[in-house]
Motif scaffolding. Structure first.
Motif, PDB file in Angstrom:
ATOM      1  N   GLY A   9       0.795  -1.221   0.000  1.00 44.21           N
ATOM      2  CA  GLY A   9       0.000   0.000   0.000  1.00 44.21           C
ATOM      3  C   GLY A   9       0.832   1.277   0.000  1.00 44.21           C
ATOM      4  N   PRO A  10       0.167   2.392   0.307  1.00 45.85           N
ATOM      5  CA  PRO A  10       0.781   3.717   0.172  1.00 45.85           C
ATOM      6  C   PRO A  10       2.020   3.928   1.035  1.00 45.85           C
ATOM      7  N   ASN A  11       2.975   4.621   0.447  1.00 45.60           N
ATOM      8  CA  ASN A  11       4.201   5.089   1.105  1.00 45.60           C
ATOM      9  C   ASN A  11       5.230   3.993   1.384  1.00 45.60           C
ATOM     10  N   LEU A  12       4.887   2.756   1.123  1.00 51.38           N
ATOM     11  CA  LEU A  12       5.881   1.695   1.357  1.00 51.38           C
ATOM     12  C   LEU A  12       7.054   1.826   0.383  1.00 51.38           C
ATOM     13  N   ASN A  13       6.831   2.549  -0.711  1.00 50.72           N
ATOM     14  CA  ASN A  13       7.939   2.840  -1.639  1.00 50.72           C
ATOM     15  C   ASN A  13       8.964   3.779  -1.006  1.00 50.72           C
ATOM     16  N   LEU A  14       8.610   4.388   0.137  1.00 47.89           N
ATOM     17  CA  LEU A  14       9.549   5.307   0.815  1.00 47.89           C
ATOM     18  C   LEU A  14      10.431   4.579   1.822  1.00 47.89           C
ATOM     19  N   LEU A  15      10.192   3.291   2.001  1.00 47.89           N
ATOM     20  CA  LEU A  15      10.981   2.521   2.986  1.00 47.89           C
ATOM     21  C   LEU A  15      12.471   2.692   2.722  1.00 47.89           C
ATOM     22  N   GLY A  16      13.214   2.831   3.804  1.00 48.29           N
ATOM     23  CA  GLY A  16      14.664   2.982   3.686  1.00 48.29           C
ATOM     24  C   GLY A  16      15.076   4.421   3.484  1.00 48.29           C
ATOM     25  N   SER A  51       0.858   0.558  -4.785  1.00 48.15           N
ATOM     26  CA  SER A  51       0.146   1.773  -5.181  1.00 48.15           C
ATOM     27  C   SER A  51      -0.200   2.600  -3.957  1.00 48.15           C
ATOM     28  N   ALA A  52      -0.257   3.902  -4.172  1.00 45.87           N
ATOM     29  CA  ALA A  52      -0.698   4.827  -3.126  1.00 45.87           C
ATOM     30  C   ALA A  52      -2.195   5.083  -3.241  1.00 45.87           C
ATOM     31  N   HIS A  53      -2.819   4.473  -4.274  1.00 38.83           N
ATOM     32  CA  HIS A  53      -4.216   4.812  -4.575  1.00 38.83           C
ATOM     33  C   HIS A  53      -5.161   3.671  -4.208  1.00 38.83           C
ATOM     34  N   GLU A  54      -6.098   3.977  -3.357  1.00 36.77           N
ATOM     35  CA  GLU A  54      -7.043   2.976  -2.868  1.00 36.77           C
ATOM     36  C   GLU A  54      -7.748   2.260  -4.026  1.00 36.77           C
ATOM     37  N   ILE A  73      -0.843  -9.110   1.496  1.00 36.46           N
ATOM     38  CA  ILE A  73      -1.059  -7.663   1.379  1.00 36.46           C
ATOM     39  C   ILE A  73      -0.610  -6.909   2.622  1.00 36.46           C
ATOM     40  N   ASN A  74       0.159  -5.839   2.397  1.00 33.70           N
ATOM     41  CA  ASN A  74       0.391  -4.839   3.434  1.00 33.70           C
ATOM     42  C   ASN A  74      -0.385  -3.604   2.990  1.00 33.70           C
ATOM     43  N   PRO A  75      -1.584  -3.416   3.531  1.00 27.25           N
ATOM     44  CA  PRO A  75      -2.404  -2.286   3.060  1.00 27.25           C
ATOM     45  C   PRO A  75      -1.928  -0.937   3.581  1.00 27.25           C
ATOM     46  N   ALA A  76      -0.860  -0.954   4.405  1.00 26.32           N
ATOM     47  CA  ALA A  76      -0.284   0.271   4.991  1.00 26.32           C
ATOM     48  C   ALA A  76      -1.397   1.080   5.671  1.00 26.32           C
ATOM     49  N   ALA A  77      -1.461   2.392   5.457  1.00 29.64           N
ATOM     50  CA  ALA A  77      -2.440   3.212   6.190  1.00 29.64           C
ATOM     51  C   ALA A  77      -3.882   2.818   5.881  1.00 29.64           C
ATOM     52  N   TYR A  78      -4.119   2.229   4.702  1.00 35.59           N
ATOM     53  CA  TYR A  78      -5.492   1.806   4.355  1.00 35.59           C
ATOM     54  C   TYR A  78      -5.991   0.680   5.249  1.00 35.59           C
ATOM     55  N   THR A  79      -5.058   0.013   5.950  1.00 33.68           N
ATOM     56  CA  THR A  79      -5.443  -1.011   6.928  1.00 33.68           C
ATOM     57  C   THR A  79      -6.529  -0.483   7.864  1.00 33.68           C
TER      58      THR A  79
END
Ligand code: CA2
Length: 146
Positions: A9-16, A51-54, A73-79
């Motif tokens: 999910g969203p923002n996981l592309n920012l990891l690291g 994706s960052a988009h629901e 799935i890691n839905p990140a904040a959408y969890t």
């Protein structure tokens, strides 16, 4: 060969790149590489989607049946917010494992509630990269028992 779709999910592309104190130094690329290695060991095929988009995540879940036998799935904040992702998972007949890098129950109260959990076979939370590896292994085990 069984096929597993991994959804980030969203923002996981920012990891690291940001918040290493919460999520460690690992990047999404490294997570996907480790999952690809585990998939090879377990003799399953794996594909990744971020994706960052629901709506895009909802669409990916809707189309998952064309290819995947299971979803990690890691839905990140959408969890914590997404009825749409929960409904999309409930609408398909594909076993799903929910994963989180951090232990969501040790963090702010708003993270303690997962709207996704009732739509998943189970949840793995708090083991960093290993949450994903354990999640993939859990998906493989679910497919073996099918
Ligand atoms: O622990 C997890 O895996 C989470 O799903 C991560 C989400 C968070 O909203 C959930 O409550 C728990 C956040 C993913 C965003 O990751 C970032 C990484 C680097 C910098 C900023 C955000």
């Amino acid at each position: 060969m069984k096929k597993i779709l991994v959804i980030h999910g969203p923002n996981l592309n920012l990891l690291g790149k940001r918040e290493p104190e919460v999520y460690g130094k690992i990047t999404l690329k490294k997570i996907n590489e480790a999952l690809a290695k585990e998939a090879k060991k377990e003799k399953v095929e794996v594909k990744f989607f971020q994706s960052a988009h629901e709506g895009e995540i909802v669409d990916a879940i809707g189309k998952a049946g064309d290819w995947a036998d299971a979803i990690v799935i890691n839905p990140a904040a959408y969890t914590h917010t997404s009825v749409a992702i929960r409904d999309a998972l409930l609408a398909i007949d594909i076993p799903t494992v929910e994963v989180h890098l951090s232990n969501i129950y040790k963090r702010e109260e708003f993270r303690h509630k997962s709207l996704i959990a009732p739509a998943a076979a189970g949840q793995i939370s708090g083991f960093g990269l290993n949450s994903y590896i354990l999640g993939l292994d859990a998906a493989v085990a679910l497919l073996k028992n099918k």
